[in-house]
Design an enzyme around this catalytic site. Structure first.
Site, mmCIF file in Angstrom:
data_model
loop_
_atom_site.group_PDB
_atom_site.id
_atom_site.type_symbol
_atom_site.label_atom_id
_atom_site.label_comp_id
_atom_site.label_asym_id
_atom_site.label_seq_id
_atom_site.Cartn_x
_atom_site.Cartn_y
_atom_site.Cartn_z
ATOM 1 N N ARG A 140 22.026 25.009 30.548
ATOM 2 C CA ARG A 140 21.610 23.404 30.282
ATOM 3 C C ARG A 140 21.525 22.674 31.638
ATOM 4 O O ARG A 140 22.127 23.521 32.439
ATOM 5 C CB ARG A 140 22.325 22.766 28.957
ATOM 6 N N GLY A 141 20.961 21.641 31.490
ATOM 7 C CA GLY A 141 20.842 20.816 32.885
ATOM 8 C C GLY A 141 19.332 21.143 33.270
ATOM 9 O O GLY A 141 18.759 22.262 33.332
ATOM 10 N N ALA A 142 18.734 20.051 33.590
ATOM 11 C CA ALA A 142 17.389 20.063 33.936
ATOM 12 C C ALA A 142 16.566 21.186 34.918
ATOM 13 O O ALA A 142 15.793 21.769 34.385
ATOM 14 C CB ALA A 142 16.705 18.550 34.330
ATOM 15 N N GLN A 157 29.916 17.677 28.712
ATOM 16 C CA GLN A 157 29.763 18.049 29.893
ATOM 17 C C GLN A 157 30.496 17.658 31.058
ATOM 18 O O GLN A 157 30.841 18.393 31.744
ATOM 19 C CB GLN A 157 28.216 17.860 30.140
ATOM 20 N N ARG A 190 13.115 22.695 24.659
ATOM 21 C CA ARG A 190 13.712 21.500 24.680
ATOM 22 C C ARG A 190 12.714 20.252 25.379
ATOM 23 O O ARG A 190 11.882 20.650 26.173
ATOM 24 C CB ARG A 190 15.130 21.187 25.716
ATOM 25 N N ASP A 231 16.802 13.995 34.115
ATOM 26 C CA ASP A 231 16.173 15.100 33.317
ATOM 27 C C ASP A 231 14.754 14.587 33.623
ATOM 28 O O ASP A 231 13.862 15.599 33.435
ATOM 29 C CB ASP A 231 16.623 14.963 31.778
ATOM 30 N N ASN A 253 18.167 10.498 31.532
ATOM 31 C CA ASN A 253 19.256 11.285 31.815
ATOM 32 C C ASN A 253 20.358 11.361 30.617
ATOM 33 O O ASN A 253 20.129 10.655 29.488
ATOM 34 C CB ASN A 253 20.297 10.984 32.855
ATOM 35 N N LYS A 254 21.400 11.961 30.567
ATOM 36 C CA LYS A 254 22.268 12.142 29.467
ATOM 37 C C LYS A 254 22.692 10.605 28.776
ATOM 38 O O LYS A 254 22.892 9.814 29.490
ATOM 39 C CB LYS A 254 23.413 12.849 30.131
HETATM 40 O O1 MRU Z 1 22.018 18.035 27.693
HETATM 41 P P1 MRU Z 1 22.031 18.492 28.922
HETATM 42 O O2 MRU Z 1 23.432 19.275 29.361
HETATM 43 O O3 MRU Z 1 20.958 19.724 29.493
HETATM 44 O O4 MRU Z 1 21.661 17.549 29.810
HETATM 45 C C1 MRU Z 1 22.069 17.511 31.222
HETATM 46 C C2 MRU Z 1 21.760 16.149 31.849
HETATM 47 O O5 MRU Z 1 21.548 15.223 31.339
HETATM 48 C C3 MRU Z 1 22.130 16.083 33.205
HETATM 49 O O6 MRU Z 1 22.615 15.019 33.817
HETATM 50 C C4 MRU Z 1 20.429 16.485 33.929
HETATM 51 O O7 MRU Z 1 19.944 17.424 33.502
HETATM 52 C C5 MRU Z 1 20.626 16.533 35.455
HETATM 53 S S1 MRU Z 1 21.154 18.228 35.993
HETATM 54 C C6 MRU Z 1 21.139 18.533 37.606
#
Ligand code: MRU
Length: 375
Positions: free
Chosen positions: A69-71, A221, A112, A262, A272-273
């Protein structure tokens, strides 16, 4: 001495000459013996378990289920998943190969909806594929090209994180008490991290850095992944629950905030999250600078402002349960948006690999993108 490769993986051979792999540094995702291997982020920090993906479908499942996960990391995974699909293909001609390739693109794009890096990476792979097809490339040539492009997406992301880290580190005071939300670290990118890249670069630049990682309910996270990464790097780390952010700021314990992104709309609104918006409002209230760190692959000029960003809603069980234990009573409704949008007006700077964009973002983001095209 064991030396990690560019993906942070050490290969050694055991006594009966069978190759074994020892994870070293932070092996978010890597090739191994023709398949993709990724650390299962759902299991960290309790266990370091590695998942092997043999098809694009399996990579898609790993993205949906949050193994990775993570963009930026899901963009890298999608690019590598497409290369994997071609590598395993038995297509006898380029028409059949193209059908398989575009089917895999659709499958990965449906995993996603919020992080634009996923669609950016798939778009980039499609362009390379289409150009090579037009130029009359053979199936073997297409496979080689696509794999090289996927590796380039991965390596370039690590390089971008290192560059944006250096730019962001300059924004930190010499004695930085940083709050970060979610995980925007090596695990969420090709490696090194965006928000955590800034933190790592500040430490490397000799600044004193103490980090507060908020838990980031419901997927945790921050508590699980950010704290794990920082502790491994020997960086001073304190975990707080999300509800403690206001008190932490009021107590004067934070002097800078940095988070990842994201998707960044053309006007600088940032998805973002979930919980990022709350942190940004709190930072504004306490006059604490609030920075977003992200590679330019996160900028989406086709989306005018945050209202156009699709927000993923995830399974209610992520909120109602913690592992096998039910937290909420039967009959209580659950709302579980995975992301929120922080308006540009709450953001002091967006740190990219091409420098720090300042308001008005409509202009500065364009400049960062222009530098990306003509470095
Ligand atoms: O749902 P996730 O864990 O994929 O969400 C991740 C985030 O929101 C991060 O802050 C974002 O992707 C930046 S990662 C460099």
């Amino acid at each position: 001495m064991l030396v990690p490769n560019s993906l942070g993986i050490v290969m050694i051979w055991n006594l009966d000459r069978r190759r074994v792999t020892i994870p070293f540094m932070l092996p978010t995702i890597a090739w191994e013996d023709g398949v993709i291997v990724m650390v299962d982020q759902r299991k960290l920090p309790a266990r370091e378990v590695y998942v092997r993906c043999r098809t694009a479908r399996e990579v898609g499942k790993a993205i949906t289920k949050m193994v990775i996960r993570g963009a930026p990391a899901i963009g890298v995974a999608a690019a590598m998943g497409l290369a994997l699909e071609l590598r395993r293909s038995r297509a006898s001609g380029t028409n059949q190969l193209a059908t398989e390739f575009y089917r895999a693109c659709d499958l990965l794009a449906a995993t996603r909806p919020t992080a634009v890096n996923l669609f950016w990476a798939i778009g980039r792979m499609k362009r390379v594929f289409a150009e090579a097809l037009r130029a009359g490339g053979s199936t073997d040539e297409l496979k080689v090209l696509i794999e090289a492009e996927a590796n380039q997406v991965h390596d370039a992301d690590v390089a971008s994180c290192r560059a944006l880290g250096r730019h962001g580190a300059e924004l930190f005071p010499v004695d930085a008490r940083v709050l970060t939300h979610c995980n925007a670290g090596a695990l969420a990118t090709g490696g090194y991290g965006s928000a955590l890249g800034v933190i790592r670069a500040a430490v490397e630049a000799g600044k004193r850095v103490a980090v507060y990682a908020d838990e980031t309910r419901p997927f945790l996270q921050g508590a699980r992944l950010t704290a794990w990464e920082l502790v491994r790097d020997d960086i001073d780390t304190t975990v707080i629950t999300d509800g403690m952010v206001g008190s932490l700021m009021l107590a004067g314990k934070v002097n800078v905030v940095v988070v990842g992104a994201d998707r960044i709309a053309a006007n600088g609104d940032v998805a973002n999250k979930i919980g990022t918006y709350t942190v940004a409002v709190m930072a504004k209230e306490h006059s604490i600078p609030f920075y977003v760190a992200a590679p330019v692959s996160t900028i989406d000029l086709d989306t005018t402002d945050g209202s156009g960003i699709p927000i993923e809603e995830r399974d209610a069980r992520e909120v109602s349960h913690l592992g096998a234990s039910q937290l909420t009573p039967e009959g209580a409704a659950i709302w579980n948006p995975a992301f929120d949008v922080t308006p540009a007006s709450l953001i002091d700077g967006i740190v990219t690999e091409h420098g720090v964009c300042r308001p008005p973002f409509t202009e500065s983001l364009l400049k960062a993108l222009a530098r990306a095209e003509c470095p």
